[in-house]
Each structure stands twice: as C-alpha cells, then as structure tokens.
Design a protein around this motif. Structure first.
Motif, PDB file in Angstrom:
ATOM      1  N   GLN A   1       0.833  -1.201   0.000  1.00  0.00           N
ATOM      2  CA  GLN A   1       0.000   0.000   0.000  1.00  0.00           C
ATOM      3  C   GLN A   1       0.868   1.251   0.000  1.00  0.00           C
ATOM      4  O   GLN A   1       0.681   2.159  -0.810  1.00  0.00           O
ATOM      5  N   ALA A   2       1.848   1.299   0.906  1.00  0.00           N
ATOM      6  CA  ALA A   2       2.692   2.481   1.039  1.00  0.00           C
ATOM      7  C   ALA A   2       3.540   2.735  -0.195  1.00  0.00           C
ATOM      8  O   ALA A   2       3.880   3.885  -0.500  1.00  0.00           O
ATOM      9  N   GLU A   3       3.878   1.669  -0.923  1.00  0.00           N
ATOM     10  CA  GLU A   3       4.743   1.812  -2.092  1.00  0.00           C
ATOM     11  C   GLU A   3       3.962   1.884  -3.392  1.00  0.00           C
ATOM     12  O   GLU A   3       4.540   2.048  -4.468  1.00  0.00           O
ATOM     13  N   SER A   4       2.656   1.777  -3.312  1.00  0.00           N
ATOM     14  CA  SER A   4       1.824   1.844  -4.511  1.00  0.00           C
ATOM     15  C   SER A   4       1.927   3.217  -5.163  1.00  0.00           C
ATOM     16  O   SER A   4       1.984   4.246  -4.486  1.00  0.00           O
ATOM     17  N   ALA A   5       1.937   3.235  -6.468  1.00  0.00           N
ATOM     18  CA  ALA A   5       1.996   4.514  -7.194  1.00  0.00           C
ATOM     19  C   ALA A   5       0.786   5.374  -6.872  1.00  0.00           C
ATOM     20  O   ALA A   5       0.883   6.603  -6.794  1.00  0.00           O
ATOM     21  N   TRP A   6      -0.389   4.745  -6.686  1.00  0.00           N
ATOM     22  CA  TRP A   6      -1.592   5.510  -6.342  1.00  0.00           C
ATOM     23  C   TRP A   6      -1.370   6.238  -5.014  1.00  0.00           C
ATOM     24  O   TRP A   6      -1.713   7.409  -4.864  1.00  0.00           O
TER      25      TRP A   6
END
Length: 527
Positions: free
Chosen positions: A29-34
């Motif tokens: 989640q933290a590394e997601s582009a979104w």
C-alpha cells in the motif's frame, strides 16, 4: 480540540519516508503509485505560496468545456500518447486551486455564454443573451441599456494602468470575448447589419464598433480617467469590421462579399487611424512578422467568421496562428508594461464542435487550449501571475456504458473482460461518448470540419454502427432528441487556478465569484 491536518499529513509523510510505515501500512500500500502520487500532491499543496496579490492575471475560458469534456479530453490525450489514458491529467488539472462553479443565468436554468461571461467579468449574474449589463435590462430593447451597464475586470484593469488583451478562436465580437469590453442588449448585435432599425435609431452601437472605440467609450463614462485602450486583440470575425463591399475583401474571404456592415465604414481603417503605433494583421505571415518587444498594440483578425478548427488550420488559405501561438504573442507584448496585465483567452470552438455533435472536434480543441495554457505557464513568473482556467457552461455530452480501462474514448463500448463491442437491448453496439440531443449520427469519415454536419439532415435516434469506425474525426455521435443544434447543459463546471490568489479557489461557488478572484489578486477596486 482542533484537528491539525497539516501536522498529520506531515507526520504520515515522515513515517513513510523513514520506513516506520511497516507498523501502520502494508508495504504494497505504502509503495503503490496511487498512494505515493496522492501523498506527493498533498505535500505540494502544503508548500503553496500564501501570497494573494498578483501582478498579472490570465483567464482562460474553454467555451462549453464541461467536466465530461475534461474527462474525455484527458483520456484522449493519454491514448494519443500510447497510454491507457485514464491515469493522466490535463495541464491545469494539476493546479492547486479547484472549485465547482454554478452556471445558471438570472432567468435561465441552462445558461448561454453572454450571461455567464458577463458574470465572470463583472461580478454579477444577468440574463441570457445580454452582454455587459445587469438583469434589469430587456433583451433586444436598446433603451434599457443606459443605466444598467456593468463595469468589467478588463475596464478596471485599463483604469488601473495595466495592459489588457482579448484573444479568441471565435469571432472577437462573439459573446464570450465581447463580454470583456461591450454593453449590448443582444449578443447578436455584432455589427450594424445584425441590428434592428429601431435599435440603430435609438442610438445603440454594435459590438464591433464598441471594440474599436473602446478607449473613448470608457473615458466618456467616467470623469477624469485616462486609458490607452485594449493593447492586444486577436481572433476571428473580420466581417463585422468591414463594409458590405467586395472591394474590402481579404485574401482568404469565403463569401463573395466578406463585409457585413451597412454603414460603409471600415472599422479596421478607423482603428489604424486612431493608433499610429498599432499593427493590424490578418494572416499567419503578418502574425509571424510581429516583433513583440517593439510592438505596443496589436489587432489581428484572422478569419471572416470564426477561426478554423484546430484540425483545419493547415487548410486556411492565408494561414492562422494557433491559440497557443496567440497566447504567447499576447503575453510577450503585454508584459512590456511594468505595472502588469490582464489577459482573457477563449477557446471558442470547443463549444461549436459540441453543438455539431462532434466529440472528436471538441476534444481536439480542448487539447489545443491545453497547449495555450502550458505556453502561459512557461512564459510567466508563477510568483506574480494568477492563471485561471474555467468554462462558461457545459454541454449535454456524456461518458456512459461500462467500457474497460483503456478502451478508446471515441470507440464503441467493450466491457471489462470482453474483446468485442457490447450490444444494447436492440442488439446494436454503442459508443462510450454521446449526446442527449442534437443532429445525431453521421459518418463523415476523415472530415475535420465539425460544421460540415449542417449540410446533412438531422438523424437522431439509434443507428446500427456495427461497421462504422467511430474514432474518425468526421464521426458525429448518436443523439436521443432531434435538434438542429446540440444544446448547453445546466450542471456545474470547474475552475482551476495557480499563482497568487489561487488559494481562494475552493468549494462550490457562483460564477460571479470569478470576477472577485481577479479583483482580489489585482486590487482593481483599490485606490
């Protein structure tokens, strides 16, 4: 206890950057582009300069550029670049200030450009079809103009000593540009040939005349002021400035007699006589020859009527500059004034393509406007220039069905998980974009002139488009209700801004607030 949003966002940003997010967020989640893209946008907003005063203001108006047009244009832009499209942004959609704007006129739920632009220019709403006057006027009644004139942001900028400019791809006497400088009981009174005899007898003057004689008209209304007139004017609409005499035809005249004036006056000659320092141009060569550093005043009329659609510019006999080129030239001239400037730029033909039921044309014009906005950003100092981007109203243009991600925005609906176009209950395919009303379906192939539809018959209702390529420039989408012109819509449009004062652009606002944003940044009503 008051919640400190800024501190909370900063704390989250610190936690993520320092690796502490493992205790709060899963890595995916933290590394997601979104996630990171949204986090970056919040951080950018926190760094917004809190200066509220600008030296310059540029107002961009995409005529008819409703929210659905923005969405479709954004997707189209991405797909033209080989991307899926939905994830992208138009240039102004990254501006920090955003608001929704209510567009109704005083007497109308669904507005027109005259009433809406008058609201943006004067700070007060008015009726459909009237320009630069308040709601107490009676449309078409010349006698009701006097005493009901509104003062516009452009006029106030003139009085304050700023340079001023008006640029449009429509006729420069059309409703949107006219609302910056004219006072008229009817938006259609573009020249004396458009006016009823009783209005002429009563002493009302046409819009083209008001543009050319703007300086003396403004000075006559207010005691003790001394202005120098609009510094830059560029657009179409030459016919309203020329007499109805073929001897005055320009090299790219379309009509046998280009001029439309009955009073035998050549207003372009009157303008040149008044302004010996002025440069009058009619084509691309003339435009290219203008030295912005040495030019103090420019008047460009590039077409008999509206300027060409962006996709048709190369076909113009004498050549026409793009809206981006006009914007750049206008800025280069106006910024010679150390006091600053006010510039209004309209992309008028978005509206015209929508009226013709041609989504391809409308999206093409929107992307041409984006190039102009990018040019404005590149050629101004962000610390001293407020750039506003908005529309006057929307259109009954829809994005519908359940097309899968990346489906061509001008194509037929292909559902998620499918490879072939979906069919409706009538067993025929349908497109993602369409119109509630208008001319309806027509397949004009590679035709890039949206107005070519008007030589065809109204053809509303469902059609079998199984064998039709709906992505071609000449495809006109199906429409439900048969009308000889697609109509405006009444829903809110968006306002975007960057630069000093853009922090105030938020929430849902009346269209008249746009004037007050301009005034706040330039201090137009201050001593």
């Amino acid at each position: 206890m008051k919640f400190n949003w800024k501190a909370s966002v900063s704390a989250l940003a610190l936690a993520v950057s320092s690796g502490l997010q493992a205790d709060v967020l899963p890595a995916y989640q933290a590394e997601s582009a979104w996630f990171t893209d949204a986090q970056t946008k919040i951080a950018e907003k926190l760094e917004t300069n809190n200066n509220f005063r600008a030296k310059n203001v540029i107002l961009f108006v995409g005529d008819g550029m409703g929210v659905s047009t923005l969405t479709a244009s954004r997707i189209r832009k991405g797909q033209l670049a080989g991307e899926m499209g939905e994830e992208g942004y138009l240039a102004w959609e990254r501006f920090p200030g955003t608001a929704l704007v209510k567009t109704y006129n005083v007497d109308a739920q669904t507005p027109d450009s005259a009433g809406t632009m008058t609201a943006m220019m004067s700070g007060l709403k008015t009726d459909v079809g009237v320009i630069g006057v308040d709601e107490d006027i009676v449309r078409g009644d010349c006698s009701t103009v006097v005493g009901n004139e509104a003062v516009t942001a452009l006029e106030l900028a003139e009085i304050k000593g700023l340079s001023t400019g008006v640029v449009s791809t429509a006729r420069i006497t059309h409703a949107t540009p006219a609302a910056t400088y004219a006072k008229s009981a009817d938006r259609n009174w573009e020249d004396d040939g458009d006016m009823p005899e009783e209005a002429l007898t009563a002493g009302c003057t046409d819009i083209a005349d008001q543009l050319v004689h703007f300086e003396e008209n403004l000075e006559s209304r207010f005691t003790g002021i001394d202005v120098n007139g609009i510094d830059v004017v560029m657009g179409g609409g030459r016919r309203s400035f020329l007499p109805k005499d073929a001897a005055f035809n320009s090299t790219d005249a379309v009509s046998e007699v280009e001029g439309d004036r009955n009073d035998s006056r050549d207003l372009t000659a009157e303008w040149q006589e008044m302004y010996s320092d002025g440069v009058y141009i009619t084509d691309q060569a003339g435009f290219d020859g203008v030295d912005a550093a040495a030019t103090t005043r420019l008047f460009g009329l590039f077409n008999e009527s509206h300027m060409q659609y962006e996709a048709d510019r190369a076909n113009d006999v004498a050549g026409e500059p793009s809206v981006a080129e006009m914007t750049t030239k206008a800025i280069d001239i106006l910024d010679n004034n150390d006091k600053g400037f006010f510039l209004m730029v309209e992309s008028g033909r978005i509206d015209h393509a929508h009226h013709a039921g041609n989504a391809s044309g409308a999206l093409s014009e929107t992307l041409a406007l984006e190039a102009a906005i990018e040019a404005a950003v590149a050629n101004t100092d962000p610390s001293e220039t407020l750039i506003l981007v908005t529309a006057d109203h929307g259109h009954v243009f829809t994005i519908a069905g359940y097309p899968k991600r990346g489906n061509p925005i001008l194509g037929k609906v292909v559902n998620v998980g499918a490879d072939e176009p979906a069919t409706a209950a009538d067993d025929m395919p349908y497109t993602t974009v369409g119109y509630m009303n208008g001319y309806g379906f027509n397949d004009l192939g590679t035709e890039t002139d949206s107005d070519a539809i008007y030589s065809e018959e109204v053809n509303a209702g469902r059609m079998d488009i199984t064998a039709v390529d709906t992505t071609t420039p000449g495809y006109h989408q199906e429409a439900l209700i048969p009308l000889t012109s697609e109509t405006h819509s009444g829903e809110d449009i968006s306002l975007h801004g960057t630069g000093p004062g853009s922090q105030l652009i938020q929430g849902v606002i009346e269209q008249s607030v746009v004037f007050h944003l301009i005034n706040q940044s330039l201090g137009l009503l201050e001593e």
